[in-house]
Design a protein around this motif. Structure first.
Motif, PDB file in Angstrom:
ATOM      1  N   PRO A   1       0.802  -1.233   0.000  1.00 18.09           N
ATOM      2  CA  PRO A   1       0.000   0.000   0.000  1.00 18.09           C
ATOM      3  C   PRO A   1       0.832   1.279   0.000  1.00 18.09           C
ATOM      4  N   GLY A   2       2.083   1.196   0.456  1.00 22.16           N
ATOM      5  CA  GLY A   2       2.956   2.371   0.434  1.00 22.16           C
ATOM      6  C   GLY A   2       3.229   2.866  -0.973  1.00 22.16           C
ATOM      7  N   SER A   3       2.846   2.086  -1.995  1.00 21.31           N
ATOM      8  CA  SER A   3       3.030   2.492  -3.390  1.00 21.31           C
ATOM      9  C   SER A   3       2.081   3.617  -3.785  1.00 21.31           C
ATOM     10  N   GLY A   4       1.050   3.858  -2.966  1.00 25.85           N
ATOM     11  CA  GLY A   4       0.044   4.857  -3.304  1.00 25.85           C
ATOM     12  C   GLY A   4      -1.282   4.238  -3.672  1.00 25.85           C
ATOM     13  N   ILE A   5      -1.332   2.921  -3.794  1.00 28.66           N
ATOM     14  CA  ILE A   5      -2.576   2.201  -4.063  1.00 28.66           C
ATOM     15  C   ILE A   5      -2.850   1.267  -2.890  1.00 28.66           C
ATOM     16  N   PRO A   6      -3.986   1.407  -2.200  1.00 29.38           N
ATOM     17  CA  PRO A   6      -4.266   0.571  -1.029  1.00 29.38           C
ATOM     18  C   PRO A   6      -4.661  -0.852  -1.404  1.00 29.38           C
ATOM     19  N   ARG A   7      -3.806  -1.519  -2.147  1.00 31.72           N
ATOM     20  CA  ARG A   7      -4.036  -2.889  -2.592  1.00 31.72           C
ATOM     21  C   ARG A   7      -2.713  -3.640  -2.543  1.00 31.72           C
ATOM     22  N   LEU A   8      -2.792  -4.957  -2.434  1.00 34.41           N
ATOM     23  CA  LEU A   8      -1.609  -5.810  -2.440  1.00 34.41           C
ATOM     24  C   LEU A   8      -1.560  -6.548  -3.771  1.00 34.41           C
ATOM     25  N   VAL A   9      -0.392  -6.567  -4.404  1.00 35.45           N
ATOM     26  CA  VAL A   9      -0.258  -7.186  -5.717  1.00 35.45           C
ATOM     27  C   VAL A   9       0.995  -8.048  -5.753  1.00 35.45           C
ATOM     28  N   MET A  10       0.834  -9.282  -6.228  1.00 35.28           N
ATOM     29  CA  MET A  10       1.969 -10.184  -6.458  1.00 35.28           C
ATOM     30  C   MET A  10       2.110 -10.350  -7.967  1.00 35.28           C
ATOM     31  N   GLU A  11       3.335 -10.169  -8.487  1.00 36.76           N
ATOM     32  CA  GLU A  11       3.496 -10.228  -9.933  1.00 36.76           C
ATOM     33  C   GLU A  11       4.902 -10.643 -10.333  1.00 36.76           C
TER      34      GLU A  11
END
Length: 473
Positions: A87-97
């Motif tokens: 979420p520290g990226s600016g988007i309150p979501r978690l992403v695995m890629e």
């Protein structure tokens, strides 16, 4: 001595060529400025594309490890990197890629829906390389950044009273004086910002050329040697090829940083002896994009990349992204950059308006220019509608719509009619798109992720329709 017929013909053809060249250059500049202004909100648009995705600012080490395990079991290792976005990226979501696939991660650490940022990527690609082949396009866009620097400086030098007349504005008439004053006033008020955008924009594409020149001159053509001088070189490791100890590395990392500042981590060269984990961490007190913490496969701390060290040049270069896209001060900073970006976009548009109004002739250029100016926002909305309603390529939809609109503009009798009609069209197209969006996402269209884009879009559409009605009166 009177000019010969051949000389007069050549002069007319040269003048016409100059006019068309000016239209092309101004058109590209306008596309770059408008798309860049909108792209300031690229993170918000990513959320808007999938408003139904679960949002959170919380995460756990166990959640991250579980998502990594599921992801690597689901996809083969045909990748050079794995990423986990926080979420520290600016988007309150978690992403695995990885380099090819991306999934959202739920509260239990399970992989959810695949991430899709197709429309947002189209917008970013339009700004960064005008949908041209990437390397060539970035050089072209960066060249426009350098050209913008020259235009700003020459514009200030060409108008000695420009500061004295900073609050002068003349309305009425045929619009020439109002366009001149609007162009000059916005140029003065936004000069520091515009120069910063122009310089950082030029950097993105021209940096690669400079690296090549320097490497050929001093490093026998080794580009990587130049990058290692500017950015932190990767550690040289020889380790057993085993599963990376992400949990152990994160446990140590959290003794060094505030977890809320964690942007993402990268696992470089997975399943190889050179594998290492690199955590990108926000630095709120600095413009630097991040400080990076590196760990080996066993989760043991290796080093920081040193972007907060004493090397001022390294800090400046690692800050260019945040300076160009307004990635600081949160949403207030983004709103400020949108306002200042729109000022630059208006300057680009009014500059051509002034030139057209000063001409003694009226031809296709006078109708094509407003067709481009007001056709571009229409084409952006049409591209979103085609994508959400029918799964069409946003890039193809954008250019087909823009071409159709500009060709249709030629059928109008005056420049003013083109502007008025396309304002009305924008209002109608936007309302139609919002209906499509609501049908596509249902109740999720009322989530904050959707409303933060759709409400301002609706307000702009209402203002545009009102402006067209007022222009008609």
């Amino acid at each position: 001595m009177a000019k010969s017929p051949v000389s007069q013909s050549l002069s007319k053809r040269s003048l016409a060529s100059h006019a068309w060249l000016g239209l092309v250059v101004s058109g590209f500049m306008y596309l770059i400025c408008l798309s860049g202004t909108i792209a300031v909100l690229h993170l918000e648009f990513e959320r808007w594309e999938q408003p139904y995705v679960e949002e959170t600012t919380a995460f756990s080490i166990e959640q991250v490890e579980k998502a990594y395990t599921q992801f690597t079991e689901q996809y083969d290792n045909d990748t050079h990197h794995y990423y986990f976005v926080f979420p520290g990226s600016g988007i309150p979501r978690l992403v695995m890629e990885d380099d090819n696939n991306a999934h959202f991660v739920d509260a239990e650490g399970n992989l959810g829906a695949k991430e899709s940022v197709t429309w947002t990527r189209m917008l970013g690609d339009l700004h960064m390389f005008l949908h041209l082949p990437m390397s060539f396009g970035m050089i072209v866009v960066s060249a426009f950044g350098a050209l913008l620097c020259a235009l700003i400086v020459s514009g200030l030098l060409a108008h000695p009273r420009i500061v004295k007349d900073a609050f002068r504005f003349r309305a009425g008439g045929d619009g020439l004086k109002s366009n001149i004053d609007l162009h000059n006033r916005l140029s003065v008020w936004g000069t520091p910002f515009h120069l910063m955008i122009a310089i950082t924009g030029a950097y993105f594409g021209l940096a690669g050329i400079l690296v090549t020149i320097i490497s050929q001159a001093f490093y026998d053509g080794d580009d990587q040697a130049v990058y290692d001088k500017v950015f932190a070189p990767e550690p040289v490791l020889e380790q057993a090829v085993v599963r990376p100890e992400i949990g152990k590395a994160m446990t140590d990392l959290f003794t060094r940083i505030d977890p809320e500042n964690l942007i993402f981590f990268t696992i470089h060269e997975p399943d190889s002896p050179q594998q290492f984990i690199e955590f990108y961490v926000r630095t709120p007190a600095h413009f630097t994009y991040s400080e990076n913490y590196r760990y080996n496969t066993s989760g043991e701390f290796l080093e920081t990349a040193g972007y907060l060290g004493d090397d001022g040049g390294k800090q400046i270069l690692w800050s260019v992204y945040r300076l160009h896209f307004g990635d600081f001060l949160g949403m207030p900073g983004k709103v400020l950059f949108v306002v200042l970006g729109m000022m630059l976009t208006i300057i680009s548009a009014t500059g051509m308006n002034i030139w057209l109004k000063k001409r003694k002739t009226q031809d296709a250029l006078n109708r094509l220019w407003p067709g481009l100016v007001w056709g571009t926002p229409n084409a952006l909305v049409v591209s979103a509608m085609g994508y959400f309603a029918f799964g069409l390529s946003p890039t193809v939809c954008f250019w087909v719509a823009l071409l159709g609109i500009t060709v249709a503009a030629l059928k109008a009798t005056t420049q003013e009619r083109v502007t008025r009609y396309l304002k009305y069209v924008f209002t109608l197209v936007t309302c139609a798109f919002l209906i499509v969006y609501f049908v596509e996402f249902g109740p999720a269209a009322l989530n904050f992720a959707a409303l933060q884009i759709n409400v301002p879009l609706l307000l702009v559409a209402i203002w545009t329709g009102y402006s067209a009605r007022k222009q008609q009166d």
